[in-house]
Design a protein around this motif. Sequence first.
Motif, PDB file in Angstrom:
ATOM      1  N   GLY A 181      16.297  10.368  -3.840  1.00  0.00           N
ATOM      2  CA  GLY A 181      15.061  10.680  -4.563  1.00  0.00           C
ATOM      3  C   GLY A 181      14.721   9.682  -5.655  1.00  0.00           C
ATOM      4  N   SER A 194       5.418  -4.879  -2.165  1.00  0.00           N
ATOM      5  CA  SER A 194       5.375  -4.909  -0.704  1.00  0.00           C
ATOM      6  C   SER A 194       6.730  -4.619  -0.063  1.00  0.00           C
ATOM      7  CB  SER A 194       4.849  -6.273  -0.235  1.00  0.00           C
ATOM      8  OG  SER A 194       5.503  -7.311  -0.937  1.00  0.00           O
ATOM      9  N   SER A 223       8.751   8.962   3.812  1.00  0.00           N
ATOM     10  CA  SER A 223       9.751   9.676   3.014  1.00  0.00           C
ATOM     11  C   SER A 223       9.501  11.176   3.032  1.00  0.00           C
ATOM     12  CB  SER A 223       9.718   9.167   1.561  1.00  0.00           C
ATOM     13  OG  SER A 223       8.622   9.720   0.884  1.00  0.00           O
ATOM     14  N   THR A 274      17.224   2.100   5.477  1.00  0.00           N
ATOM     15  CA  THR A 274      16.074   2.654   4.764  1.00  0.00           C
ATOM     16  C   THR A 274      15.376   1.554   3.967  1.00  0.00           C
ATOM     17  OG1 THR A 274      17.540   4.539   4.417  1.00  0.00           O
ATOM     18  CG2 THR A 274      15.376   4.640   3.375  1.00  0.00           C
ATOM     19  N   ASP A 328       8.072 -10.178   2.603  1.00  0.00           N
ATOM     20  CA  ASP A 328       7.076 -11.196   2.213  1.00  0.00           C
ATOM     21  C   ASP A 328       6.955 -11.358   0.703  1.00  0.00           C
ATOM     22  OD1 ASP A 328       6.554 -11.483   4.861  1.00  0.00           O
ATOM     23  OD2 ASP A 328       4.572 -10.535   4.829  1.00  0.00           O
ATOM     24  N   GLU A 364      10.627  -1.212  -4.091  1.00  0.00           N
ATOM     25  CA  GLU A 364      11.828  -1.664  -3.371  1.00  0.00           C
ATOM     26  C   GLU A 364      12.197  -3.106  -3.649  1.00  0.00           C
ATOM     27  OE1 GLU A 364      11.255  -1.182   0.814  1.00  0.00           O
ATOM     28  OE2 GLU A 364      11.472   0.982   0.719  1.00  0.00           O
ATOM     29  N   ALA A 379       4.637   2.596  -4.919  1.00  0.00           N
ATOM     30  CA  ALA A 379       4.710   1.690  -6.074  1.00  0.00           C
ATOM     31  C   ALA A 379       3.377   0.975  -6.247  1.00  0.00           C
ATOM     32  CB  ALA A 379       5.836   0.676  -5.868  1.00  0.00           C
ATOM     33  N   ALA A 426      -0.643 -10.510   2.703  1.00  0.00           N
ATOM     34  CA  ALA A 426      -0.468 -11.560   1.699  1.00  0.00           C
ATOM     35  C   ALA A 426       0.560 -12.542   2.233  1.00  0.00           C
ATOM     36  CB  ALA A 426       0.018 -10.945   0.389  1.00  0.00           C
ATOM     37  N   LEU A 463      11.309   6.641  -4.782  1.00  0.00           N
ATOM     38  CA  LEU A 463       9.921   6.942  -5.151  1.00  0.00           C
ATOM     39  C   LEU A 463       9.767   6.935  -6.668  1.00  0.00           C
ATOM     40  CD1 LEU A 463       9.098   9.784  -2.595  1.00  0.00           C
ATOM     41  CD2 LEU A 463       8.185   7.449  -2.593  1.00  0.00           C
ATOM     42  N   GLU A 474      -3.152  -4.048   1.904  1.00  0.00           N
ATOM     43  CA  GLU A 474      -2.191  -3.335   2.755  1.00  0.00           C
ATOM     44  C   GLU A 474      -2.165  -4.042   4.096  1.00  0.00           C
ATOM     45  OE1 GLU A 474       0.208  -2.023   4.143  1.00  0.00           O
ATOM     46  OE2 GLU A 474       0.088   0.128   3.685  1.00  0.00           O
ATOM     47  N   CYS A 475      -1.017  -4.615   4.485  1.00  0.00           N
ATOM     48  CA  CYS A 475      -1.003  -5.398   5.730  1.00  0.00           C
ATOM     49  C   CYS A 475      -1.016  -4.498   6.961  1.00  0.00           C
ATOM     50  CB  CYS A 475       0.164  -6.384   5.761  1.00  0.00           C
ATOM     51  SG  CYS A 475       1.757  -5.620   5.942  1.00  0.00           S
ATOM     52  N   ASN A 495       7.024   2.743   3.501  1.00  0.00           N
ATOM     53  CA  ASN A 495       8.127   3.707   3.586  1.00  0.00           C
ATOM     54  C   ASN A 495       7.804   4.978   2.815  1.00  0.00           C
ATOM     55  OD1 ASN A 495       9.830   2.319   5.230  1.00  0.00           O
ATOM     56  ND2 ASN A 495      11.039   1.411   3.579  1.00  0.00           N
ATOM     57  N   SER A 496       6.973   4.852   1.802  1.00  0.00           N
ATOM     58  CA  SER A 496       6.636   6.031   0.996  1.00  0.00           C
ATOM     59  C   SER A 496       6.087   7.140   1.895  1.00  0.00           C
ATOM     60  CB  SER A 496       5.601   5.669  -0.065  1.00  0.00           C
ATOM     61  OG  SER A 496       6.059   4.584  -0.838  1.00  0.00           O
ATOM     62  N   ALA A 520      10.781  13.463  -1.876  1.00  0.00           N
ATOM     63  CA  ALA A 520      11.675  13.975  -2.936  1.00  0.00           C
ATOM     64  C   ALA A 520      11.699  12.986  -4.094  1.00  0.00           C
ATOM     65  CB  ALA A 520      13.082  14.156  -2.378  1.00  0.00           C
ATOM     66  N   GLY A 570       0.811  -1.218   0.000  1.00  0.00           N
ATOM     67  CA  GLY A 570       0.000   0.000   0.000  1.00  0.00           C
ATOM     68  C   GLY A 570       0.836   1.255   0.000  1.00  0.00           C
ATOM     69  N   ASN A 626       7.656  -3.954   6.277  1.00  0.00           N
ATOM     70  CA  ASN A 626       8.378  -4.491   5.109  1.00  0.00           C
ATOM     71  C   ASN A 626       9.344  -5.592   5.533  1.00  0.00           C
ATOM     72  OD1 ASN A 626       6.972  -2.621   3.703  1.00  0.00           O
ATOM     73  ND2 ASN A 626       8.737  -1.482   2.930  1.00  0.00           N
TER      74      ASN A 626
HETATM   75  C1  LIG Z   1      12.687   7.970   6.412  1.00  0.00           C
HETATM   76  C2  LIG Z   1      12.698   7.727   4.927  1.00  0.00           C
HETATM   77  C3  LIG Z   1      12.855   8.796   4.050  1.00  0.00           C
HETATM   78  C4  LIG Z   1      12.865   8.566   2.672  1.00  0.00           C
HETATM   79  N1  LIG Z   1      12.915   9.641   1.820  1.00  0.00           N
HETATM   80  C5  LIG Z   1      12.827   9.409   0.485  1.00  0.00           C
HETATM   81  C6  LIG Z   1      12.706  10.498  -0.418  1.00  0.00           C
HETATM   82  O1  LIG Z   1      12.594  11.667  -0.042  1.00  0.00           O
HETATM   83  N2  LIG Z   1      12.678  10.213  -1.755  1.00  0.00           N
HETATM   84  C7  LIG Z   1      12.711   8.917  -2.233  1.00  0.00           C
HETATM   85  O2  LIG Z   1      12.686   8.715  -3.441  1.00  0.00           O
HETATM   86  N3  LIG Z   1      12.781   7.878  -1.380  1.00  0.00           N
HETATM   87  C8  LIG Z   1      12.813   8.093  -0.044  1.00  0.00           C
HETATM   88  N4  LIG Z   1      12.837   7.036   0.800  1.00  0.00           N
HETATM   89  C9  LIG Z   1      12.803   5.676   0.212  1.00  0.00           C
HETATM   90  C10 LIG Z   1      11.377   5.415  -0.258  1.00  0.00           C
HETATM   91  O3  LIG Z   1      10.520   5.566   0.831  1.00  0.00           O
HETATM   92  C11 LIG Z   1      11.215   4.027  -0.835  1.00  0.00           C
HETATM   93  O4  LIG Z   1      12.190   3.767  -1.803  1.00  0.00           O
HETATM   94  C12 LIG Z   1       9.850   3.916  -1.501  1.00  0.00           C
HETATM   95  O5  LIG Z   1       8.875   4.520  -0.730  1.00  0.00           O
HETATM   96  C13 LIG Z   1       9.499   2.469  -1.708  1.00  0.00           C
HETATM   97  O6  LIG Z   1       8.178   2.388  -2.184  1.00  0.00           O
HETATM   98  P1  LIG Z   1       7.459   1.004  -2.232  1.00  0.00           P
HETATM   99  O7  LIG Z   1       6.062   1.284  -2.645  1.00  0.00           O
HETATM  100  O8  LIG Z   1       8.265   0.013  -2.968  1.00  0.00           O
HETATM  101  O9  LIG Z   1       7.481   0.485  -0.705  1.00  0.00           O
HETATM  102  P2  LIG Z   1       6.674   1.007   0.548  1.00  0.00           P
HETATM  103  O10 LIG Z   1       6.239   2.403   0.391  1.00  0.00           O
HETATM  104  O11 LIG Z   1       7.486   0.671   1.746  1.00  0.00           O
HETATM  105  O12 LIG Z   1       5.360   0.121   0.542  1.00  0.00           O
HETATM  106  C14 LIG Z   1       5.390  -1.261   0.863  1.00  0.00           C
HETATM  107  C15 LIG Z   1       3.989  -1.616   1.303  1.00  0.00           C
HETATM  108  O13 LIG Z   1       3.826  -3.025   1.384  1.00  0.00           O
HETATM  109  C16 LIG Z   1       3.082  -3.338   2.548  1.00  0.00           C
HETATM  110  N5  LIG Z   1       3.354  -4.757   2.839  1.00  0.00           N
HETATM  111  C17 LIG Z   1       4.496  -5.347   3.233  1.00  0.00           C
HETATM  112  N6  LIG Z   1       4.325  -6.688   3.326  1.00  0.00           N
HETATM  113  C18 LIG Z   1       3.044  -6.939   2.962  1.00  0.00           C
HETATM  114  C19 LIG Z   1       2.261  -8.121   2.854  1.00  0.00           C
HETATM  115  N7  LIG Z   1       2.771  -9.341   3.125  1.00  0.00           N
HETATM  116  N8  LIG Z   1       0.957  -8.021   2.470  1.00  0.00           N
HETATM  117  C20 LIG Z   1       0.408  -6.808   2.199  1.00  0.00           C
HETATM  118  N9  LIG Z   1       1.109  -5.646   2.294  1.00  0.00           N
HETATM  119  C21 LIG Z   1       2.407  -5.720   2.648  1.00  0.00           C
HETATM  120  C22 LIG Z   1       3.566  -2.334   3.557  1.00  0.00           C
HETATM  121  O14 LIG Z   1       2.685  -2.189   4.640  1.00  0.00           O
HETATM  122  C23 LIG Z   1       3.610  -1.077   2.674  1.00  0.00           C
HETATM  123  O15 LIG Z   1       2.345  -0.494   2.557  1.00  0.00           O
HETATM  124  C24 LIG Z   1      12.773   7.243   2.172  1.00  0.00           C
HETATM  125  C25 LIG Z   1      12.589   6.178   3.052  1.00  0.00           C
HETATM  126  C26 LIG Z   1      12.545   6.416   4.420  1.00  0.00           C
HETATM  127  C27 LIG Z   1      12.318   5.247   5.341  1.00  0.00           C
END
Ligand SMILES: Cc1cc2nc3c(=O)[nH]c(=O)nc-3n(C[C@H](O)[C@H](O)[C@H](O)COP(=O)(O)OP(=O)(O)OC[C@H]3O[C@@H](n4cnc5c(N)ncnc54)[C@H](O)[C@@H]3O)c2cc1C
Length: 496
Positions: free
Chosen positions: A471, A211, A48, A428, A243, A458, A15, A178, A474, A34-35, A44-45, A51, A12, A240
């Motif tokens: 940056g 996820s 963040s 991170t 899974d 990720e 991505a 999941a 995201l 969304e777990c 993590n989004s 940026a 959730g 995260n």
């Molecule tokens: C403090 C911090 C600051 C950051 N600042 C930046 C920034 O400014 N710019 C930037 O580009 N990046 C930044 N990042 C990195 C960025 O957050 C990540 O690269 C990006 O958000 C990853 O997106 P994602 O959707 O892959 O993962 P996430 O946003 O982490 O989403 C993963 C989702 O999967 C869910 N999930 C996990 N396991 C399961 C499961 N088994 N079943 C169902 N749901 C599940 C989680 O609850 C979550 O909702 C930052 C990260 C942190 C921690």
Amino acid sequence: MASEYDVIIVGGGNAAWCAALAARESGARTLVLECAPQGERGGNSRFSAGAMRVAYNGVDELARLMPDLTDEDKAITDFGAYPQDQFYDDLCRVTQYRTNPRLAETLVGRSFDTMMWMRTKGIRFAPIYGRQAFKIDGRFKFWGGLTVEAWGGGPGLIDALYSTGARNGIEVWYGARACALVHDDGGIRGVVVRNRGITAAVNAKAVVLASGGFEASAEARARYLGPGWDLAKVRGTRFNTGDGIRMALEIGAMPYGNWSGCHAVGWDRNAPEFGDLAVGDGFQKHSYPFGIMVNARGRRFVDEGADFRNYTYAKYGRAILEQAGQFAWQVFDRKVTHLLRDEYRIKGMTRVSADTLEELAAKLEDVDAPGFLEEVHGYNAAIDTGRPFSPNIKDGRCTRGLAPEKSNWANPIDTPPFEAYAVTCGITFTFGGLRIDDDAAVINTDGLPLRGLYAAGELVGGIFYFNYPGGTGLMSGAVFGRIAGAAAGRFARGGT
Ligand SMILES: Cc1cc2nc3c(=O)[nH]c(=O)nc-3n(C[C@H](O)[C@H](O)[C@H](O)COP(=O)(O)OP(=O)(O)OC[C@H]3O[C@@H](n4cnc5c(N)ncnc54)[C@H](O)[C@@H]3O)c2cc1C
């Protein structure tokens, strides 16, 4: 729970939502799992700063992305340009030329167009004045290739994505983890979900895994990143735990990328085990290029000024983890404290100050005071003060004869009051994950796509190695999420 969906998105965060919106665009009946509970949604989004590294050719393109830019903004700001080849070069350089060229090209080449698409979904953007621009001669100048952030940072981005998802008729289940993929020789059939204590299969024609990595699992960190990584603090979500990667490997997906690598930064030594949504990224301490970092022996251990902050911060967490006790102190004097980022002013951080270096040395908990004083005096004496200090450019104001040297922004630490901040390693996200093709379809160990399975964010391997240009996380989630969602939607609706 045994409903039928065209596309299920696991996760959730950013991505996941870019995938969900793209799948929905193709008419697919789409479910987001969304777990996390609703109050902690967004991965993590949400933690963040929002940026987003995007390639652009000048202020006119930025104005298309940010129509709210006023003439005054344009007059007082030098936005420069960040062409695709520069973004590509930066990505290659910081990953030591390991990044998969095809994935890198897609990420860079689709960055602007994907952000324009996000705009059509109601996501708004703004210039990152606070963190990526310094004022020189009355004009702001952006540096480091990072110019744009989502309106309201990570929390603003996530709220906007959930609202736009609801408007587009995308269903969300909170607290729905999941656990496994349902599949047979024909491809993906659905997902096994644990929701409010009940475990059941939910059917779908296609699944997008979004996820996140395995950074929130101490066990997986120690196993893949190596000894000591179980001791790192987690900067973001506690959900995260890898899974999505595990579920895909269980059905034959190919592991890919830098499994022993991760993004990790200097993070308040006394921060909690996982991220705190009320603090967001405030525990990070990213102004070290303007000071020095010392370990328990009082010694410097990295070139704090090797490059702009956003090309070194993601690897210096590891360097801190490798020091005795897994901590360091960042030290500054009054000449530079006005340049410290906002995060140096949050409540409850681990900070000391003093009017003399001797008094400061006594306050640096767990640090050898004589070693520290000797280090600072040696550092001060080694600076080539012939070049002027300038925070916006790599000013070449360096030390000579030290190991390690400081290559830019070297100033003697001699003007009280002195300030110091204790940091440890904050992880991170992890770099290793799944291999995808041009449609973001997950590739199996035979090198073929797993029918109906896609991945973004990720948990995609092969993009980041050793380090990361700030940056890009995201941006990667948005670009590959959109591609994965569109391909999953097409597949589910009978295309290929
Ligand atoms: C403090 C911090 C600051 C950051 N600042 C930046 C920034 O400014 N710019 C930037 O580009 N990046 C930044 N990042 C990195 C960025 O957050 C990540 O690269 C990006 O958000 C990853 O997106 P994602 O959707 O892959 O993962 P996430 O946003 O982490 O989403 C993963 C989702 O999967 C869910 N999930 C996990 N396991 C399961 C499961 N088994 N079943 C169902 N749901 C599940 C989680 O609850 C979550 O909702 C930052 C990260 C942190 C921690």
